[in-house]
Design an enzyme around this catalytic site. Structure first.
Site, short mmCIF file in Angstrom:
data_model
loop_
_atom_site.label_atom_id
_atom_site.label_comp_id
_atom_site.label_asym_id
_atom_site.label_seq_id
_atom_site.Cartn_x
_atom_site.Cartn_y
_atom_site.Cartn_z
N ASP A 64 0.79 -1.23 0.00
CA ASP A 64 0.00 0.00 0.00
C ASP A 64 0.82 1.29 0.00
OD1 ASP A 64 -2.26 -1.55 0.05
OD2 ASP A 64 -2.49 -1.45 2.23
N HIS A 70 29.80 11.96 -2.09
CA HIS A 70 28.33 11.92 -2.06
C HIS A 70 27.81 11.42 -0.70
CE1 HIS A 70 27.66 12.05 -6.71
NE2 HIS A 70 28.10 13.18 -6.20
N ASP A 118 26.10 20.32 -0.32
CA ASP A 118 25.83 20.20 -1.76
C ASP A 118 24.36 19.81 -1.87
OD1 ASP A 118 25.66 19.57 -4.45
OD2 ASP A 118 27.49 18.37 -4.49
N ASP A 170 21.41 23.14 -8.19
CA ASP A 170 22.53 22.34 -7.68
C ASP A 170 23.63 23.29 -7.22
OD1 ASP A 170 24.34 20.39 -7.08
OD2 ASP A 170 24.71 19.76 -9.14
N HIS A 178 37.18 14.40 -9.01
CA HIS A 178 35.99 14.46 -9.87
C HIS A 178 36.16 15.55 -10.91
CE1 HIS A 178 34.32 18.04 -7.78
NE2 HIS A 178 34.69 17.46 -6.65
N HIS A 188 28.91 19.45 -14.99
CA HIS A 188 27.94 18.59 -15.67
C HIS A 188 26.81 19.47 -16.17
CE1 HIS A 188 25.33 18.83 -12.09
NE2 HIS A 188 26.39 18.58 -11.36
N HIS A 218 22.18 15.77 -13.16
CA HIS A 218 23.25 15.47 -14.12
C HIS A 218 22.50 15.29 -15.43
CE1 HIS A 218 26.46 13.97 -11.04
NE2 HIS A 218 25.94 15.14 -10.73
N GLU A 220 32.02 23.30 -10.39
CA GLU A 220 32.10 22.79 -9.02
C GLU A 220 33.43 22.14 -8.67
OE1 GLU A 220 29.70 19.25 -8.22
OE2 GLU A 220 28.78 19.48 -10.19
N TYR A 260 39.88 17.68 -1.49
CA TYR A 260 39.55 16.74 -0.41
C TYR A 260 40.84 16.14 0.12
CZ TYR A 260 35.46 17.43 -3.28
OH TYR A 260 34.45 18.02 -4.02
N ARG A 314 34.02 22.04 -1.47
CA ARG A 314 33.48 22.10 -2.83
C ARG A 314 32.68 23.40 -2.94
NH1 ARG A 314 31.97 17.20 -3.30
NH2 ARG A 314 29.73 17.15 -2.96
N GLU A 360 30.19 25.30 -5.73
CA GLU A 360 29.48 24.99 -6.98
C GLU A 360 28.42 26.04 -7.30
OE1 GLU A 360 27.09 21.41 -6.68
OE2 GLU A 360 26.97 21.23 -8.86
N1 GLY Z 1 25.65 18.04 -6.72
C1 GLY Z 1 25.72 16.64 -6.85
C2 GLY Z 1 26.54 16.25 -8.01
O1 GLY Z 1 26.77 17.05 -8.88
O2 GLY Z 1 26.96 15.11 -8.10
MN MN Z 2 26.71 19.18 -9.25
#
Ligand code: GLY
Ligand code: MN
Length: 443
Positions: free
Chosen positions: A45, A248, A265, A276, A355, A359, A366, A389, A393, A410, A412
């Site tokens: 449900d 993440h 983020d 984002d 990274h 994107h 993304h 971004e 790290y 980071r 962004e």
């Molecule tokens: N802000 C999350 C990513 O770009 O992966």
């Molecule tokens: Mn991003």
């Protein structure tokens, strides 16, 4: 007051369908079948929160589950929508449904039927079409359904009906269309960016030593929702101290210390479009020591990368700029050994920056769209939207001075390419050291 997002207007979706039809015709014609996402059961449900398929939404603006769009390209093009029938009993439990008649008018389709009729009508819709345009492999249930429909069409050969001889990927056309945002999309993205920025500023103002990451997550969600955003564009990352070195991280459960940075983020989803933003700031309100040095370095890389967001430059130019500035800075801070050329050639910087810088951004965080064409980075063009971004790290390690341990940063922003240079959609949230410190101090 944040600016208002534009109201729904079926015309935008109709124009996109017409453009899709033109492209299918130019590629030899055919029929496109674009289903929306399935609901996913969580337990008896209950379903997981529903999110429609972005391609389907792009072409229809329709958000109910169990819907499918069929677009027939050719001399007499038509669009056919299948959706849930009205059902007084079910609507008591799960909400109102437009039903085929109202949905047809809402979407501006030529015809609409109950989704219960899809299997029966599909063979006729696929018959005598040169190609089926479909996203094969995206949903195995749908793949099977379409293969069965094609088999049914083949069974009609003796009536003179041919099955499509080609299956072509409709995403090839739609991804390229989605990469270039129209005015309605840009205005919606601007509001999604405004709401996301307002939430980040609220988080900055609220953060104090001793609070838990989830308290700040709650501030973000509160701000998203109170401005009308329907959901998050991805699970928010609220990462303090060592957690910021997990790209993440989203447990968001740790208590924050005064001598740490907090990296957030997060972005809202508004009317299906994503914001984002990442910001990093000192829990105690002042950037000091190694944390200040590294923050200043990432900020300088981010600002330089934004200035590279010019029409005609390659998609990878901002990333190359970031890598060079970060590498030089990491050498100056003693975190990387050797020369700049060596760091770039060997990729030694990847220990601290693993990274990429950007994107695409749009209906999905993304977003779709090729990054290379014929093996070369594509050039940035007006109406593309991307993130910038960079990050850094630094984990605990024997060869790293202790002052740098467990620092994750980071920064962004969401950037629109225009003929006159970059438009930073998320500039409302502070990022310069003095502006961040002033915001945290309530000024
Ligand atoms: N802000 C999350 C990513 O770009 O992966
Ligand atoms: Mn991003």
């Amino acid at each position: 007051m944040l600016r208002k997002a534009p109201a729904f207007n079926a015309h935008h979706h109709l124009v996109r369908r017409q453009r899709l039809i033109e492209q299918i015709c130019a590629a030899g014609g055919g029929v496109a079948v674009i289903p929306t996402s399935a609901e996913i059961s969580r337990n008896q449900d209950n379903e997981f929160p529903y999110r429609h398929d972005s391609y389907f939404y792009y072409l229809t603006g329709f958000t109910e589950p169990e819907a499918t769009l069929v677009v027939i390209a050719g001399d007499t093009p038509r669009t056919v929508l299948f959706c849930r029938p009205r059902d007084a009993d079910r609507e008591v439990w799960t909400g109102y449904r437009l039903g085929p008649e109202a949905a047809c008018a809402h979407v501006g389709a030529d015809e609409a039927y109950s989704s219960e009729e899809l299997s029966k009508r599909l063979p006729e819709l696929l018959g005598n079409q040169p190609a089926l345009w479909y996203s094969l492999g995206h949903d195995t249930g749908w793949d099977k359904r379409l293969m069965e429909a094609l088999t049914d069409v083949r069974g009609m050969t003796r009536s003179g009906i041919r099955a499509p001889s080609d299956i072509r990927d409709v995403r090839v056309l739609l991804d390229e269309m989605r990469l270039f945002k129209d005015g309605y999309e840009l205005d919606t993205l601007r509001t999604a960016a405004d709401i996301s920025a307002s939430a980040h500023a609220r988080a900055m103002r609220t953060t104090r030593p001793g609070m838990f990451e989830y308290e700040i997550e709650a501030e973000l969600l509160h701000e998203f929702r109170r401005h009308g955003s329907q959901s998050v564009s991805f699970n928010p990352i609220v990462a303090s101290g060592p957690n910021a070195c997990v790209l993440h991280y989203n447990e968001n459960s740790r208590q924050m210390g005064a001598d740490e940075l907090l990296m957030i983020d997060a972005g809202c989803e508004l009317n299906s479009y994503a914001g984002d933003i990442s910001r990093t700031f000192p829990v105690g309100g002042k950037f000091v020591g190694a944390r200040r040095d590294l923050y200043a370095l990432v900020l300088s890389a981010q600002k330089a990368a934004i200035t590279e967001c010019q029409a005609g430059r390659h998609f990878n130019t901002p990333h190359e700029t970031v890598v060079e500035i970060l590498s030089r800075g990491l050498i100056d801070l003693g975190l990387l050994k050797g020369s700049l050329d060596e760091a770039l050639e060997t990729g030694a910087y990847r220990r601290f920056y693993m990274h990429r810088t950007s994107h695409w951004l749009g209906l999905d965080v993304h977003d779709v769209g090729n990054y290379k064409l014929d093996g070369q980075w594509r050039t940035l063009q007006p109406d593309m939207v991307l993130t910038i971004e960079p990050g850094c790290y630094v984990r605990r390690a024997d060869d790293i001075p202790e002052a740098f341990w467990n620092i994750g940063i980071r920064i962004e922003d969401d950037v629109l390419i225009t003929a006159n240079g970059p438009e930073v959609l998320t500039s409302a949230v502070p990022k310069c050291i003095k502006d961040v410190e002033a915001c945290m101090a309530g000024n």
